[in-house]
Write an enzyme that holds these catalytic residues in place. Structure first.
Site, PDB file in Angstrom:
ATOM      1  N   ASP A 167       0.876  -1.379   0.067  1.00 33.92           N
ATOM      2  CA  ASP A 167       0.048  -0.089   0.010  1.00 33.92           C
ATOM      3  C   ASP A 167       0.951   1.277  -0.045  1.00 33.92           C
ATOM      4  O   ASP A 167       1.789   1.322   0.417  1.00 33.92           O
ATOM      5  CB  ASP A 167      -0.944  -0.082   1.218  1.00 33.92           C
ATOM      6  CG  ASP A 167      -0.337   0.140   2.596  1.00 33.92           C
ATOM      7  OD1 ASP A 167       0.792  -0.659   2.641  1.00 33.92           O
ATOM      8  OD2 ASP A 167      -0.652   0.744   3.426  1.00 33.92           O
ATOM      9  N   GLU A 168       0.336   2.215  -0.530  1.00 35.46           N
ATOM     10  CA  GLU A 168       0.777   3.701  -0.489  1.00 35.46           C
ATOM     11  C   GLU A 168       2.048   4.030  -0.912  1.00 35.46           C
ATOM     12  O   GLU A 168       2.753   4.574  -0.468  1.00 35.46           O
ATOM     13  CB  GLU A 168       0.664   4.046   1.085  1.00 35.46           C
ATOM     14  CG  GLU A 168      -0.694   4.387   1.389  1.00 35.46           C
ATOM     15  CD  GLU A 168      -0.882   4.882   2.848  1.00 35.46           C
ATOM     16  OE1 GLU A 168      -2.051   5.452   3.236  1.00 35.46           O
ATOM     17  OE2 GLU A 168      -0.135   4.691   3.746  1.00 35.46           O
TER      18      GLU A 168
END
Length: 819
Positions: free
Chosen positions: A494-495
């Site tokens: 993620d991210e």
């Protein structure tokens, strides 16, 4: 205000020696206060106040102030007498520019600044503050006497709004069990559990598991009999029941349990725990039960701020009592690596330590209020992890470890840089580069969601895959030694910030070698490669939603490639107003197994409400127990009327959002909550944030679909009846048990609401049925104070104080009414 430009992100300069904590001759205290009214202020001004409590003046010009602060400090907010540098992440350095800025004894200094955002509660303030002498780096003054602002009085208007919210609870009976069972019928009477009890059990079940579970639940001494008629507990095999299902019958003759597996028997015992009163009496009842979802999870972040093995075990035990069965163990992130990996000892030698001596990657920089000096031993040893695995398995909880990659990987990257430097100094270049996770010639520039500029592994380096393979192999050996199957691992995903790898020579080589047309194609390539590693270890890979997405030039969209749809996706982003409210449904419809980890309902690091005294984040909204209980996994739009910051949802906002198809419903594995620990530095705060919201999560994950979850309109009346029944059971039965189980849990106590009309004052709480203690003379309520039972006739000029207090003496928040 004079202009101040924030300096570019940078790493620590200079070589620091190992620091030993020393006694400072100065006695300094620090506190943070808001200046603007923060409730609706944009870019609010607040201040750090340094007070010299000692008898010796200090020349602040000789020092630099370091602190952690999660928001970006606004440019143009400090005068020219200060120089502010954003070092990296949430770490700031402030220099005093005046040649002789002296803080005299008993004097104070106020440093005003504005943020590029908003405040909502006391935990938004700075932390981990310390001063370091510019010429003598060993001279460090830890500003540990740190106080936060408080609000002594809640306005009558706010108390009245709270009272009205609390008054929505409906009359009626409490549900008998948490989580709610599939079906039940109650009869008059109850069965008393005796300390010395007997049981009979079908030979296919494990009698030791049963007796240990009952002993843990009720401190019973059990004896197995062959005569079924004389046994208090009768455990029978029923192969028609689901794996986790059971039937429970309690009558004057005793307790009958039917199940197809030991798991079903275990969950029947947990229902008995919920049914039992303080005298261990069980009402006569017939129950047929099984879970709605196979995945009923909790994710715990121990990387940002560490939480001990003992606290993890305490959380696991309560998870099992409420039939949660998946523990997502988030032990690695930018700010910490918390699991011993014997093949790579640097991960905990460096990655589990934070402090000011972070030059040359000997430790990580201070983060999230950690302060100047490292705290030793803040990781789980191999033995600790194996103990956690066995403890969880005995309670039918699967532990799913998470290794963050490629983003959120700064702790791993810095640890491997230390390893690189160590072996390079020995002249062992090949060994030095074996696990190096960054490319020194990569000129890419980015800033992550937490403002890191150096937290992303490079997918073009063979060392990245070698690193992951080695870590996974070591973790696999832990499971093997524990005698448990290792079936699933999360590899994060993620991210990863925009701009990662954009100026990487090795990535450009990868594009040519793999015939990729753009940097955007590196992402699905990487996900496929790490999925192959997992398959080599016979593991299912799990990860955050981006693993099932790709960017073809129009932003991240669902990746339809069938070869990736065996990846379990934990989908958090359904933030109302952000445009991805239907992402979980899109991914499930496309064939991905999905665990709905809703940020708007089940991120338990978010604040309960807008009260300044409530801790927690607020970026995805506010989450009280009503919000968690009201989460509708398969149809969640129908009871959403506000965006994340309280704005009304426009009419028809969800009309163009994707609905969950029948295929999608089959791919919806379940739901999970997450607790991120940026603002959680001790076990009391951890338990406050988790409980009692975890019980609402458990109810939604286990209990059958309710009528108010179906269709296109929301039946508020039916919902409120069910929620009231849940809350009555929670407040009057379950929370008193949490006061004593495992030496007690520091759950959030109920908060009082007040309504004053004329000379009548009425009070209630957000947990119905709990006792309110009050005084009418302005003194603090205690267990010896009066208990509120009905409306009070009040007098002008008097001061009334109200609070909830447990029988053990744990005190809730005081609410003061001055008339």
């Amino acid at each position: 205000m004079k202009s101040l430009t924030l300096f570019a992100l940078c790493s620590a300069a200079g070589i620091f020696t190992s620091f030993a904590q020393q006694q400072s001759p100065y006695k300094l205290a620090v506190k943070w206060e808001t200046v603007d009214k923060i409730e609706n202020a944009k870019n609010p001004v607040s201040k750090i106040i340094i007070e010299n409590k000692g008898d010796k003046a200090i020349n602040l010009s000789d020092y630099e102030l370091y602190f952690n602060f999660m928001q970006r400090i606004h440019a143009n907010s400090l005068p020219a007498s200060y120089k502010l540098q954003h070092r990296n992440g949430d770490f700031y350095q402030l220099s005093f520019q005046d040649a002789n800025r002296t803080l005299q004894q008993r004097d104070t200094l106020e440093i005003h600044f504005a943020v590029n955002g908003r405040f909502i509660n006391f935990t938004d303030g700075p932390g981990g503050l310390f001063l370091q002498n510019k010429s003598n780096k060993q001279d460090i003054i830890q500003l540990s006497d740190h106080s936060f602002p408080t609000r002594e009085h809640t306005s009558l208007e706010t108390l009245a709004v709270r009272y009205a919210e609390n008054a929505k609870f409906k009359a009626g009976a409490a549900q008998p069990i948490i989580p709610a069972v599939k079906s039940f019928s109650l009869e008059n009477g109850s069965y008393k559990l005796l300390e010395n009890s007997s049981f009979t059990m079908d030979a296919t079940f494990d009698s030791n598991l049963f007796s240990n579970a009952l002993k843990n639940a009720f401190s019973l001494n059990l004896k197995e009999l062959s005569d079924t008629k004389k046994a208090a507990f009768k455990i029978q095999k029923d192969a028609s029941l689901a794996t986790e299902g059971y039937k429970l019958h309690v009558s004057k003759e005793g307790i009958d349990i039917a199940a197809s597996t030991d798991i079903g028997v275990f969950y029947a015992i947990q229902s008995l725990r919920s049914l039992a009163d303080a005298k261990q009496q069980i009402p006569f009842i017939d129950v047929t039960d099984e879970p709605r979802f196979e995945y009923r999870g909790l994710s715990l972040d121990v990387a940002r701020n560490f939480h001990s093995k003992e606290e993890v075990l305490k959380v696991l035990d309560l998870m099992a009592r409420y039939k949660l069965n998946k523990f997502h163990f988030h032990f690695s992130d930018d700010e910490g690596w918390r699991l011993q990996i014997p093949s790579l000892p640097e991960l905990t030698q460096v990655g589990a330590r934070r402090g000011i001596d972070f030059a040359e990657n000997r430790m990580l920089q201070p983060s999230y209020n950690s302060g100047a000096y490292p705290k030793e031993g803040q990781f789980y040893s191999k033995a600790d992890f194996i103990e956690i695995l066995k403890f969880a398995a005995a309670r039918h909880i699967q532990v799913i470890p998470e290794v963050e990659t490629p983003g959120h990987a700064r702790a791993a990257i810095k640890s491997m840089e230390y390893r690189y430097a160590t072996y390079l100094a020995k002249g062992e270049k090949e060994k030095a580069e074996e696990y190096r996770l960054l490319e020194p010639t990569d000129a890419s520039r980015y800033s992550s969601a937490q403002y890191w500029s150096d937290n992303v592994m490079n997918p073009a380096l063979p060392a990245t895959y070698r690193f992951l393979n080695t870590v996974i192999a070591d973790i696999a050996s832990f499971y093997k030694e524990a005698g448990l199957p290792f079936e699933k691992i999360s590899l994060g995903g993620d991210e990863t910030p925009k701009g990662s790898w954009s100026a990487s020579p090795r990535i450009n080589e990868l594009l040519k070698n793999q015939q990729l047309t753009s940097h955007l194609e590196v992402w699905p390539y990487y996900i496929d490669e790490i999925n192959k590693i997992c398959k080599q270890h016979n593991l299912q890979m799990a990860g955050w939603e981006e693993m099932g997405m790709k960017n073809s030039g129009k932003g991240m969209q669902v990746n339809p490639e069938a070869k990736l749809t065996d990846i379990q996706l934990d989908v958090w982003n359904n933030s109302i107003g952000w445009g991805q409210e239907d992402l979980a449904y899109k991914l499930a419809n496309a064939g991905y197994p999905v665990v709905f980890t809703s940020a708007t309902h089940n991120y338990f690091d978010l604040t309960w409400n807008a009260d300044f005294q409530e801790p927690g984040h607020w970026w995805a909204g506010k989450i009280n127990i009503d919000r968690t209980y009201g989460f509708i996994p398969n149809n969640f739009y129908i009871n959403i009327d506000q965006k994340v910051h309280g704005e009304s949802v426009p009419e028809g906002y969800f009309n163009d959002k994707i609905q969950l198809t029948e295929t999608g419903k089959k791919n919806m594995l379940g739901i999970k909550a997450a607790l991120w620990s940026e603002k959680i530095t001790n076990p009391e705060r951890l338990e406050y944030m988790l409980f009692p919201r975890v019980l609402a999560l458990a109810d939604r994950a286990w209990s059958a679909e309710k009528e108010w979850e179906k269709g296109s309109t929301f039946n508020k009346e039916a919902y409120q009846v069910d929620f009231s029944a849940f809350m009555k059971k929670l407040a009057t039965s379950e929370l008193p048990k949490l006061d004593t189980w495992n030496k007690g849990y520091a759950y959030r106590l109920a908060v009082v609401g007040v309504k004053v009309e004329g000379n009548l004052l009425q009070a209630n709480t957000d947990y119905p049925g709990v006792k309110i203690y009050y005084t009418a003379d302005g003194s603090e309520p205690t267990l010896k104070s009066k208990i509120y039972k009905q409306a009070l006739t009040v007098k002008q000029g008097n001061t009334y104080k109200f609070r909830v207090i447990t029988p053990q003496g744990r005190e809730g928040r005081v609410e003061t009414v001055k008339l």
